[in-house]
Enzyme design. Sequence first.
Site, PDB file in Angstrom:
ATOM      1  N   CYS A 156      40.961  46.680  16.104  1.00  0.00           N
ATOM      2  CA  CYS A 156      42.391  46.886  15.838  1.00  0.00           C
ATOM      3  C   CYS A 156      42.800  48.338  16.008  1.00  0.00           C
ATOM      4  O   CYS A 156      42.227  49.222  15.378  1.00  0.00           O
ATOM      5  CB  CYS A 156      42.738  46.386  14.439  1.00  0.00           C
ATOM      6  N   ASN A 159      35.101  43.511  13.330  1.00  0.00           N
ATOM      7  CA  ASN A 159      36.360  43.951  13.922  1.00  0.00           C
ATOM      8  C   ASN A 159      36.310  45.448  14.180  1.00  0.00           C
ATOM      9  O   ASN A 159      36.607  46.254  13.324  1.00  0.00           O
ATOM     10  CB  ASN A 159      37.515  43.568  12.986  1.00  0.00           C
TER      11      ASN A 159
END
Lengths: 439, 433
Positions: B139, B136
């Site tokens: 974000c 990730n």
Amino acid sequence: MSDSPQNTPLSAGIVAHRLSAEAYHANFADVQPPLDGHEARVAADRCYFCHDAPCMTACPTSIDIPLFIRQIATGTPDAAAKTIFSQNILGGMCARVCPTEQLCEEVCVREVAEGKPVEIGRLQRFATDTLMAKGVHPFTRAAATGKKIAVVGAGPAGLACAHRLAMKGHAVTIYEARSKPGGLNEYGIATYKTPENFAMREVEWLLKIGGITLKTGVTLGKDVALDSLQADFDAVFLGIGLGGVNALHAAGEDLEGVRNAVDFIAELRQIADKSALAIGRDVVVIGGGMTAVDAAVQSKLLGANTVTMVYRRGKDRMSASAYEQDHATGAGVRIIYGAAPVRVLGQGHVEAVEFAYTHEGPKGLEMGESFTLKADQVFKAIGQTLAAAPIARDGAKLVTHSGRVWAGGDCAAGGEDLTVTAVAEGRDAAEAIHASLMA
Amino acid sequence: MANLTTTFIGIKSPNPFWLASAPPTDKEYNVRRAFEAGWGGVVWKTLGSEGPPVVNVNGPRYGAIWGADRRLLGLNNIELITDRPLEVNLREIKSVKRDYKDRALVISLMVPCDEESWKDILHRIEDTEADGVELNFGCPHGMAERGMGSAVGQVPEYIEMVTRWVKQHSRMPCIVKLTPNISDIRKPAEAAKRGGADAVSLINTINSITSVNLDDFSPEPMIDGKGTHGGYCGPAVKPIALNMVAEIARSEATRGLPISGIGGITTWRDAAEFMALGAGNVQVCTAAMTYGFKVVQEMISGLSDYMDDKGMRSTDQLIGRAVPNVTDWQFLNLNYVAKAHINQDDCIKCGRCYAACEDTSHQAIAMSADRTFTVKDDECVACNLCVNVCPVQDCITMVALPKGETDARTGRKVGDYANWTTHPNNPSVSVAE
């Protein structure tokens, strides 16, 4: 049971209390409930914001419909109401009583394309209700001009004229023959279209502009003369409506139980307890306009067992719209097209009406085979007429007299007999009066 | 019926519809329900390092914009990565995977930007038998302030470095999830490829403020009178995502790098468009959060019917099919000439085309007294605005002039393909002469 009615729809004669209290309450509640905020936004979103919009052209008061609908869509219903009221100060009543299916909504491009117009009337009601609920008046008066104007008649034409004149800074006195203002808004429109005393509340709200003195119980030609008004005021506007009712010119018309529909509608509007109003078991309404529909539907709502509306020409010639006709038949009214009254039958009291079927001949309507309808009450709704002729009429919507008298609304022979047309004529007369006085 | 089975970087799933790493995939209960509903795969909501988990706000986490009937068009969130203990997530992942061997289960990861942290988390997830990891780097809210998420994704060198660590310390297939909050999406994709990523997934959410409270003067969602930027997703972001997917699919440096398409996918059609632009599968979040897991059933039947109609037997025949037709402006055919045509039978006479063209374009539509609207071929530049504002689908169409026909606007005959690179007005053409 204590709450069972004294009578039923089958009780003979003209009697009250045919239904339960709940039934009266439901029957005379708002015929079409108002849109809530979310419904209004969804309905407003369907508007295409047309260029040179056909709906606006079709509106007798030329309300900028696409603009006010967009103002609703963007969450500003007060601004929408101002857009409406700037063209039509009785936009609240018109939202309830306009035959939109014959005006703005008939030409809505979505009606043409898919048979489902933008709900302009209901959106107009949403906007005007929202602003009026705040109890504030959206307009202010211009500086006083020192001019005095008499307005005769506190119906839609007179009120629209008076409001516009007051806005321009003139001092207005309204003379109204009846005990309450509003004209047909107060006395002539079906109860379920204007519940909760809306007509009266609207007048009170309208008068908040200031500069308008209302004198009720004053009849032109009886309590006050046109000559004296001309002497005392800088200008006079006549919005006196139509006081007379056309006769059937049929034998037996004066039998007991035969009545003018307008009187019935007015009584029903003014009576607080609808269950106390007597209605026949078998009601016949003669006529094909909105008044006939309003009388017929409300007879049914009062508990009449059978209600038959008889119109002398075909469905296509009927002045009540297809929507109104459907509303009537949906309420249980039977409509007979192409039949004219021959005579009213009965001994002292009406018992039946004899009709003859009609057809279009070379010299107009021709009578054919006859038939009889049982009736203990008959309402005449075949049009209204000017009760007196105090002014010379030349067929124009606005008639001038000595250069200082204007007229508008039903009395000016506009021929449309719509609230919205009367408002437009009153408003335009006010503009003409203003231009004339300030020239 | 078309076979929707996909094999994406070696991970098999019965259909290309995966749930993206997000609130719907935060725990076993949800993921089991998703698999029961038919989802082909799940990317488990992002796990952080061992230790006390992150915390979330206790006020609203989501902001939104809506259409008139409250149709959700765009959603933004300020939720952080999972706020549940690591060992609970790991236990649940293992349990779900054991029961759904035919489905894809990928674990999303976000830990501090040092090799030890990554080595540690990779070691801890090894035992779950998950099919792969997704890094990730996307974000844009909260975690980025702590040097993770998009703070890494905005620096290609970091992407390459972390990806390399992951490939070095794990045998699992590795997907790098990209943030759109950058100027050129190709750079982070190239970095991921250099670091050894097996695939990229995009887009993560777009930094956004969905609305401002005009009474309290705070961004929404408002927490005790204040708001912060959050990640934007849902149908509104799809066009941005499609372009970024296409850029990676057609760029020379990244061509062939597997892509998992994400961004506003709501229907089978959205999914098909991502796949045609090169996505090997797709990930969905907002549609599920709006309508529930059952939406996947429409996606499966729709994509299957579409592929049957087109005679495609497997998803391979769809994936990348539109990539060769994505080009630069300079290569568009300047000798292609079209004219708007209004079908009078379909026209409802609203006049929107007229208002748009007259006020804001080329004055190429005439309006008659009876509200008949017609195109003036000698003014029409085929801009397509009338088509886009017309409320009636296919009422106005663009009709191409055949070769040899005279364009009424320019008086020139329609010729063969020619583009800006050879156009006389192009200054670089003159220089070349």
